[in-house]
Motif scaffolding. Structure first.
Motif, PDB file in Angstrom:
ATOM      1  N   LEU A  63       0.761  -1.199   0.137  1.00  0.00           N
ATOM      2  CA  LEU A  63      -0.108   0.071  -0.134  1.00  0.00           C
ATOM      3  C   LEU A  63       0.892   1.163   0.093  1.00  0.00           C
ATOM      4  CD1 LEU A  63      -2.797   1.225   0.152  1.00  0.00           C
ATOM      5  CD2 LEU A  63      -2.739   0.988   2.608  1.00  0.00           C
ATOM      6  N   ARG A  64       1.930   1.086   0.797  1.00  0.00           N
ATOM      7  CA  ARG A  64       2.819   2.475   0.663  1.00  0.00           C
ATOM      8  C   ARG A  64       3.334   2.855  -0.639  1.00  0.00           C
ATOM      9  NH1 ARG A  64       5.439   0.718   6.583  1.00  0.00           N
ATOM     10  NH2 ARG A  64       3.991   1.643   7.811  1.00  0.00           N
ATOM     11  N   GLN A  65       3.744   1.541  -1.301  1.00  0.00           N
ATOM     12  CA  GLN A  65       4.578   1.675  -2.396  1.00  0.00           C
ATOM     13  C   GLN A  65       3.537   2.413  -3.561  1.00  0.00           C
ATOM     14  OE1 GLN A  65       6.463  -1.795  -4.022  1.00  0.00           O
ATOM     15  NE2 GLN A  65       7.694  -2.143  -2.026  1.00  0.00           N
ATOM     16  N   TRP A  66       2.291   1.682  -3.505  1.00  0.00           N
ATOM     17  CA  TRP A  66       1.391   2.550  -4.391  1.00  0.00           C
ATOM     18  C   TRP A  66       1.016   3.829  -4.268  1.00  0.00           C
ATOM     19  CZ3 TRP A  66      -2.658  -2.127  -3.487  1.00  0.00           C
ATOM     20  CH2 TRP A  66      -2.522  -2.927  -4.199  1.00  0.00           C
ATOM     21  N   ARG A  67       0.991   4.208  -2.877  1.00  0.00           N
ATOM     22  CA  ARG A  67       0.583   5.579  -2.526  1.00  0.00           C
ATOM     23  C   ARG A  67       1.742   6.451  -2.945  1.00  0.00           C
ATOM     24  NH1 ARG A  67      -4.016   3.971  -3.154  1.00  0.00           N
ATOM     25  NH2 ARG A  67      -5.520   3.803  -1.614  1.00  0.00           N
ATOM     26  N   ARG A  68       2.918   6.013  -2.566  1.00  0.00           N
ATOM     27  CA  ARG A  68       4.316   6.709  -3.187  1.00  0.00           C
ATOM     28  C   ARG A  68       4.056   7.138  -4.598  1.00  0.00           C
ATOM     29  NH1 ARG A  68       7.237   3.901   1.367  1.00  0.00           N
ATOM     30  NH2 ARG A  68       7.571   2.430  -0.292  1.00  0.00           N
ATOM     31  N   PHE A  91      -4.593   2.957   7.527  1.00  0.00           N
ATOM     32  CA  PHE A  91      -5.113   4.102   7.460  1.00  0.00           C
ATOM     33  C   PHE A  91      -4.079   5.296   7.213  1.00  0.00           C
ATOM     34  CE2 PHE A  91      -9.302   2.938   9.386  1.00  0.00           C
ATOM     35  CZ  PHE A  91      -9.896   2.987   8.470  1.00  0.00           C
ATOM     36  N   LYS A  92      -2.988   5.204   8.104  1.00  0.00           N
ATOM     37  CA  LYS A  92      -1.811   6.088   7.536  1.00  0.00           C
ATOM     38  C   LYS A  92      -1.135   6.067   6.446  1.00  0.00           C
ATOM     39  CE  LYS A  92      -0.560   6.873  12.695  1.00  0.00           C
ATOM     40  NZ  LYS A  92       0.385   6.871  13.767  1.00  0.00           N
ATOM     41  N   ALA A  93      -1.044   4.623   6.031  1.00  0.00           N
ATOM     42  CA  ALA A  93      -0.499   4.345   4.864  1.00  0.00           C
ATOM     43  C   ALA A  93      -1.412   4.478   3.593  1.00  0.00           C
ATOM     44  CB  ALA A  93      -0.025   2.764   4.501  1.00  0.00           C
TER      45      ALA A  93
END
Length: 221
Positions: A63-68, A91-93
């Motif tokens: 999820l973090r990679q997608w959002r970045r 949620f934070k990610a």
């Protein structure tokens, strides 16, 4: 509509895929975080169901990679029921919603529908417009003269996508990306075939063809 399910439990992933397809979604399945991250980056999805406890790459890191990377695909994360910290981290990610395991498929479907409603600005629980009301549970459509038409799985997916995007020019490629799984190999004229079937059930004027461009449902752009 097309959905990505990232879940490493073989039994759960199979049953969820079957239930989601029965509910009218085209479903791609990834059994680990690496495959899930790749599909979510290279393919187009309307929503993602993402387990956090995945092999190779954790769901949280996926999820973090997608959002970045600027990927804003809507994501519902699956967590252990008592893992409140995973919910907070999710949620934070950038997660849009979460569901604790174990869960009933009816709750997951309700959360998917609620999230899609918010994304498309829907207030009413039923999808309606242009003289049609779509029953998403029974996968039928009611016309303004009170006639009801049954829909095949592909007809339902196609009509639901049209009704969620009224007045927009949608290319054949775009429609294929949102109603078929990645491992499908539909015939080149399959969209035309199903649009003609919908016209036969709903009337010829609801879906307009723009030659060389695509299709418009309802109000013209």
């Amino acid at each position: 509509m097309r959905l990505l399910l990232v879940e490493d439990d073989p039994s759960l992933s199979r049953s969820l895929k079957t239930d989601l397809e029965r509910a009218g979604f085209a479903v791609d399945l990834a059994m680990d975080g690496q495959r899930g991250e790749f599909l979510g980056t290279t393919e187009i999805y309307d929503i993602v169901i993402l387990d956090l406890g995945l092999p190779k790459i954790s769901g949280l890191e996926v999820l973090r990679q997608w959002r970045r990377a600027g990927n804003h695909v809507p994501v519902i994360v699956l967590t252990a029921r008592d893992a409140w910290h995973e919910k907070v981290d999710g949620f934070k990610a950038g997660a849009d919603d979460y569901l604790g395991k174990p869960f009933h498929i009816e709750e997951l479907l309700a959360r998917i529908q609620a999230l899609l409603n918010r994304l498309h600005g829907r207030i009413q629980p039923q999808l309606s417009g242009c003289g049609l009301t779509l029953d998403e549970d029974r996968q039928t459509v009611c016309l303004d003269d009170s006639r009801e038409a049954e829909l095949t799985a592909i007809e339902f997916r196609l009509l639901r996508y049209f009704m969620l995007h009224p007045g927009k020019l949608l290319t054949k490629t775009h429609l294929l990306e949102h109603i078929y799984e990645s491992d499908s190999d539909p015939a080149s004229n399959v969209i035309e075939v199903y649009i003609n079937r919908l016209r036969g059930k709903l009337g010829k004027d609801l879906i307009t063809t723009r030659r060389g461009q695509g299709y418009i449902f309802g109000e013209k752009i």
